[in-house]
Design an enzyme around this catalytic site. Structure first.
Site, short mmCIF file in Angstrom:
data_model
loop_
_atom_site.label_atom_id
_atom_site.label_comp_id
_atom_site.label_asym_id
_atom_site.label_seq_id
_atom_site.Cartn_x
_atom_site.Cartn_y
_atom_site.Cartn_z
N LYS A 13 0.79 -1.21 0.15
CA LYS A 13 0.23 -0.17 -0.09
C LYS A 13 0.81 1.27 0.16
CE LYS A 13 -2.20 -1.01 3.95
NZ LYS A 13 -1.46 -2.20 4.10
N ARG A 88 -9.27 0.78 9.27
CA ARG A 88 -8.76 -0.67 9.51
C ARG A 88 -10.01 -1.47 10.11
NH1 ARG A 88 -2.91 0.27 9.17
NH2 ARG A 88 -1.82 -1.80 9.58
N ARG A 127 11.94 -7.06 5.02
CA ARG A 127 12.20 -5.69 4.43
C ARG A 127 13.06 -5.08 5.76
NH1 ARG A 127 6.48 -2.36 4.79
NH2 ARG A 127 6.37 -2.97 6.89
N ARG A 160 12.03 -2.86 11.07
CA ARG A 160 10.80 -2.15 11.86
C ARG A 160 10.80 -3.17 12.84
NH1 ARG A 160 5.97 -0.15 8.20
NH2 ARG A 160 4.79 -1.20 10.08
N ARG A 171 0.05 -9.37 13.07
CA ARG A 171 -0.60 -8.30 12.52
C ARG A 171 -1.47 -9.09 11.27
NH1 ARG A 171 4.53 -5.37 10.29
NH2 ARG A 171 3.18 -4.05 9.30
#
Ligand code: AMP
Length: 215
Positions: A13, A88, A127, A160, A171
């Site tokens: 996104k 969300r 990532r 992160r 998540r």
């Protein structure tokens, strides 16, 4: 264009919102980025959000709703915006409808990036990003020239905290439970546009443009 980029964590996104900005100048409104900034600046909002974000759960609706309300009133959102990571929950979506109605606006399209869960986990756990200039890499799919450091400024890359595998899985569960039901909410309004989120960034962007009737 008032758009929502919808999809699970890792669907792309943020990256696609940045591309939409480059082409259509629609600012990216990312609640995750705003919250991370608050955490970095150790504001009261950041202090409240930090442990919640690190566990993979959702920050309370009232907090994120007020963040978005304030952001959408900024002058750069006057001609359109791309929401990334908001709404969300159904409560957030209802609050968004109400705030847009008060501005005489409405969502034009909800682009739903569809990606299989194992691809999402691989994307997120690999990532890495540069804490200085924000550039994003992937250990196997988009590695820096020299392992572990930013190509542009040489700063050591970081992961992160919520991209650690256990949190990534949490998540995904939060997404399935609290966020995925929004698909039905927007499908009922005829706004949901499913987009295949696999393949290269260019391929996904082309599909997004097609879904918007722009190619
Ligand atoms: P993201 O970068 O969008 O994946 O967001 C990172 C984290 O910020 C999420 O796992 C949540 O803890 C929090 N967050 C971001 N957006 C929202 C939202 N709309 N509602 C609740 N929590 C959010």
């Amino acid at each position: 264009m008032d758009l929502i980029l919808f999809g699970p964590p890792g669907a792309g996104k943020g990256t696609q919102a940045q591309r939409l900005y480059k082409v259509y100048r629609t600012p990216q409104v990312s609640t995750g980025d705003i919250l991370r900034q608050a955490v970095m600046e150790v504001t009261p909002l950041g202090l409240e959000a930090k442990p919640i974000m690190e566990s993979g759960a959702l920050v309370p609706d009232a907090l994120v709703i007020s963040i978005v309300e304030e952001r959408l009133r900024q002058p750069d959102c006057r001609d359109g915006f791309v929401l990334d990571g908001f709404p969300r929950t159904v409560a957030q979506a209802q609050a968004l409808d109400a705030m847009l109605a008060s501005l005489g606006r409405h969502i034009d399209s909800v682009l739903s990036l569809e990606v299989p869960v194992e691809v999402l986990v691989e994307r997120l756990t690999g990532r890495r990003s540069c804490p200085k200039d924000g550039r994003v890499y992937h250990v196997t799919q988009a590695p820096p020239a020299k392992p572990g450091v930013c190509d542009v400024c040489g700063t050591p890359l970081v992961q992160r905290p919520d991209d650690a595998e256990a949190v990534v899985r949490a998540r995904q569960l939060t997404y399935r439970r609290d966020t995925e039901p929004l698909k039905a909410f927007y499908a009922q309004r005829g706004l949901l546009r499913p987009v295949d989120g696999t393949g290269t960034l260019d391929e996904v962007f082309q599909r997004i443009q097609a879904a918007l009737g722009k190619s």
